[in-house]
Design a protein around this motif. Structure first.
Motif, mmCIF file in Angstrom:
data_model
loop_
_atom_site.group_PDB
_atom_site.id
_atom_site.type_symbol
_atom_site.label_atom_id
_atom_site.label_comp_id
_atom_site.label_asym_id
_atom_site.label_seq_id
_atom_site.Cartn_x
_atom_site.Cartn_y
_atom_site.Cartn_z
ATOM 1 N N LEU A 4 0.831 -1.198 0.000
ATOM 2 C CA LEU A 4 0.000 0.000 0.000
ATOM 3 C C LEU A 4 0.868 1.251 0.000
ATOM 4 C CD1 LEU A 4 -2.937 -0.625 2.489
ATOM 5 C CD2 LEU A 4 -3.118 0.072 0.109
ATOM 6 N N ASP A 5 0.478 2.223 -0.790
ATOM 7 C CA ASP A 5 1.151 3.514 -0.826
ATOM 8 C C ASP A 5 0.404 4.424 0.150
ATOM 9 O OD1 ASP A 5 2.011 6.101 -1.365
ATOM 10 O OD2 ASP A 5 2.206 5.734 -3.521
ATOM 11 N N PHE A 6 0.963 4.553 1.342
ATOM 12 C CA PHE A 6 0.261 5.288 2.389
ATOM 13 C C PHE A 6 0.158 6.779 2.098
ATOM 14 C CE2 PHE A 6 1.477 1.342 4.485
ATOM 15 C CZ PHE A 6 0.259 0.975 4.987
ATOM 16 N N ASN A 7 1.091 7.338 1.318
ATOM 17 C CA ASN A 7 0.978 8.740 0.913
ATOM 18 C C ASN A 7 -0.225 8.933 -0.007
ATOM 19 O OD1 ASN A 7 3.206 9.663 2.377
ATOM 20 N ND2 ASN A 7 4.612 9.078 0.732
ATOM 21 N N ALA A 8 -0.382 8.034 -0.969
ATOM 22 C CA ALA A 8 -1.537 8.120 -1.870
ATOM 23 C C ALA A 8 -2.835 7.939 -1.089
ATOM 24 C CB ALA A 8 -1.426 7.073 -2.977
ATOM 25 N N LEU A 9 -2.845 6.995 -0.163
ATOM 26 C CA LEU A 9 -4.044 6.747 0.637
ATOM 27 C C LEU A 9 -4.387 7.967 1.493
ATOM 28 C CD1 LEU A 9 -5.806 4.308 0.508
ATOM 29 C CD2 LEU A 9 -4.599 3.348 2.454
ATOM 30 N N SER A 10 -3.374 8.648 1.986
ATOM 31 C CA SER A 10 -3.596 9.873 2.758
ATOM 32 C C SER A 10 -4.232 10.955 1.886
ATOM 33 C CB SER A 10 -2.267 10.365 3.335
ATOM 34 O OG SER A 10 -2.442 11.562 4.046
ATOM 35 N N ASP A 11 -3.757 11.091 0.653
ATOM 36 C CA ASP A 11 -4.348 12.060 -0.284
ATOM 37 C C ASP A 11 -5.814 11.724 -0.550
ATOM 38 O OD1 ASP A 11 -1.892 13.307 -0.472
ATOM 39 O OD2 ASP A 11 -1.390 12.426 -2.425
ATOM 40 N N VAL A 12 -6.102 10.446 -0.732
ATOM 41 C CA VAL A 12 -7.480 9.998 -0.968
ATOM 42 C C VAL A 12 -8.355 10.342 0.233
ATOM 43 C CG1 VAL A 12 -8.961 7.987 -1.317
ATOM 44 C CG2 VAL A 12 -6.790 8.137 -2.517
ATOM 45 N N ALA A 13 -7.848 10.098 1.433
ATOM 46 C CA ALA A 13 -8.624 10.360 2.648
ATOM 47 C C ALA A 13 -8.975 11.841 2.769
ATOM 48 C CB ALA A 13 -7.857 9.889 3.882
ATOM 49 N N VAL A 14 -8.022 12.714 2.517
ATOM 50 C CA VAL A 14 -8.279 14.159 2.595
ATOM 51 C C VAL A 14 -9.356 14.545 1.578
ATOM 52 C CG1 VAL A 14 -7.280 16.447 2.165
ATOM 53 C CG2 VAL A 14 -6.021 14.754 3.529
ATOM 54 N N PHE A 15 -9.230 14.062 0.353
ATOM 55 C CA PHE A 15 -10.214 14.346 -0.691
ATOM 56 C C PHE A 15 -11.606 13.866 -0.276
ATOM 57 C CE2 PHE A 15 -12.601 13.111 -4.455
ATOM 58 C CZ PHE A 15 -12.482 14.228 -5.274
ATOM 59 N N ALA A 16 -11.691 12.635 0.215
ATOM 60 C CA ALA A 16 -12.986 12.046 0.567
ATOM 61 C C ALA A 16 -13.622 12.750 1.766
ATOM 62 C CB ALA A 16 -12.833 10.553 0.843
ATOM 63 N N GLU A 17 -12.820 13.137 2.741
ATOM 64 C CA GLU A 17 -13.374 13.834 3.906
ATOM 65 C C GLU A 17 -14.008 15.158 3.505
ATOM 66 O OE1 GLU A 17 -10.976 13.997 7.514
ATOM 67 O OE2 GLU A 17 -9.961 12.164 6.843
ATOM 68 N N VAL A 18 -13.397 15.866 2.567
ATOM 69 C CA VAL A 18 -13.967 17.125 2.074
ATOM 70 C C VAL A 18 -15.313 16.853 1.405
ATOM 71 C CG1 VAL A 18 -13.667 18.975 0.374
ATOM 72 C CG2 VAL A 18 -11.772 18.331 1.872
ATOM 73 N N ARG A 19 -15.415 15.771 0.651
ATOM 74 C CA ARG A 19 -16.655 15.433 -0.051
ATOM 75 C C ARG A 19 -17.787 15.097 0.928
ATOM 76 N NH1 ARG A 19 -16.802 16.855 -5.242
ATOM 77 N NH2 ARG A 19 -18.325 15.228 -5.557
ATOM 78 N N ILE A 20 -17.457 14.556 2.085
ATOM 79 C CA ILE A 20 -18.482 14.220 3.086
ATOM 80 C C ILE A 20 -19.179 15.478 3.595
ATOM 81 C CG2 ILE A 20 -18.842 13.297 5.420
ATOM 82 C CD1 ILE A 20 -16.649 11.234 4.722
ATOM 83 N N ARG A 21 -18.466 16.588 3.585
ATOM 84 C CA ARG A 21 -19.044 17.855 4.064
ATOM 85 C C ARG A 21 -20.223 18.311 3.221
ATOM 86 N NH1 ARG A 21 -13.301 20.561 4.596
ATOM 87 N NH2 ARG A 21 -12.461 19.202 6.207
ATOM 88 N N THR A 22 -20.392 17.739 2.027
ATOM 89 C CA THR A 22 -21.525 18.089 1.170
ATOM 90 C C THR A 22 -22.804 17.371 1.608
ATOM 91 O OG1 THR A 22 -21.158 16.332 -0.455
ATOM 92 C CG2 THR A 22 -19.956 18.414 -0.797
ATOM 93 N N GLN A 23 -22.719 16.575 2.664
ATOM 94 C CA GLN A 23 -23.836 15.812 3.226
ATOM 95 C C GLN A 23 -24.517 14.937 2.173
ATOM 96 O OE1 GLN A 23 -24.236 16.243 6.667
ATOM 97 N NE2 GLN A 23 -25.434 14.394 6.564
ATOM 98 N N PRO A 24 -23.774 13.972 1.626
ATOM 99 C CA PRO A 24 -24.371 13.076 0.629
ATOM 100 C C PRO A 24 -25.420 12.162 1.251
ATOM 101 C CG PRO A 24 -22.220 12.262 1.278
ATOM 102 C CD PRO A 24 -22.390 13.604 1.941
ATOM 103 N N ASP A 25 -26.201 11.534 0.401
ATOM 104 C CA ASP A 25 -27.196 10.564 0.869
ATOM 105 C C ASP A 25 -26.543 9.281 1.353
ATOM 106 O OD1 ASP A 25 -29.545 12.081 0.285
ATOM 107 O OD2 ASP A 25 -29.241 11.626 -1.842
#
Length: 174
Positions: free
Chosen positions: A74-95
């Motif tokens: 696993l590339d933990f740097n890439a996974l960290s980038d993904v996590a930051v991106f996804a957390e921002v998207r959660i703020r849009t309050q998806p279904d």
């Protein structure tokens, strides 16, 4: 929270992607990540991309370590980038939030665990898959508040619509 227990990745990955596409086609706001794996000649394991469901943006999350590599790729740097991106998207309050899996990294407090936590705190229903060896870690994380689902798109779609409806009712009351 709903999860698909599995031993082989392909079936669970296909179900998550199918359900995401069908929910979006029905007008639901779905966020999250689906996984795409492929074999790469000369490598011990295949390439694995995570794809953002909404934007199509992809991240390669495995390191190419050669044909005889052992241990975690696993590339933990890439996974960290993904996590930051996804957390921002959660703020849009998806279904619904779909995350490709809860695995070794998440069980140990890393990987996309922060994304799971952010969705839980935001009262966003979560759909994921969990490989058999990590079921105990998932149960500990979810506190028994998750429902096992078969690797069947119709059953998972039914569960997803129900979870979305319940979450909307809770938000309307609050």
């Amino acid at each position: 929270m709903g999860f698909i227990p599995f031993m082989q990745d392909d079936a669970a990955d296909r179900v998550l992607e199918t359900v995401a596409r069908r929910l979006i086609a029905k007008g639901y706001r779905v966020e999250g990540l689906v996984q795409h794996a492929e074999n790469v000649e000369g490598q011990c394991c295949g390439a694995v991309d995570l794809e953002d469901i909404v934007t199509g943006k992809r991240w390669q999350i495995m390191q190419a370590l050669g044909a005889h590599a052992r241990g975690c790729r696993l590339d933990f740097n890439a996974l960290s980038d993904v996590a930051v991106f996804a957390e921002v998207r959660i703020r849009t309050q998806p279904d619904l939030l779909i995350l490709n899996r809860f695995g070794k990294g998440e069980e140990r407090g890393g990987g996309l665990r922060s994304v799971f936590e952010a969705a839980f705190v935001a009262d966003v229903p979560i759909l994921t898959s969990v490989k058999q060896p990590y079921l105990d870690g998932w149960q500990a994380f979810s506190g028994g508040l998750s429902e096992p689902l078969p690797a069947d798109a119709e059953a998972v779609l039914t569960w997803s619509c129900k979870a979305i409806g319940e979450a909307r009712r809770v938000r309307d009351v609050a």
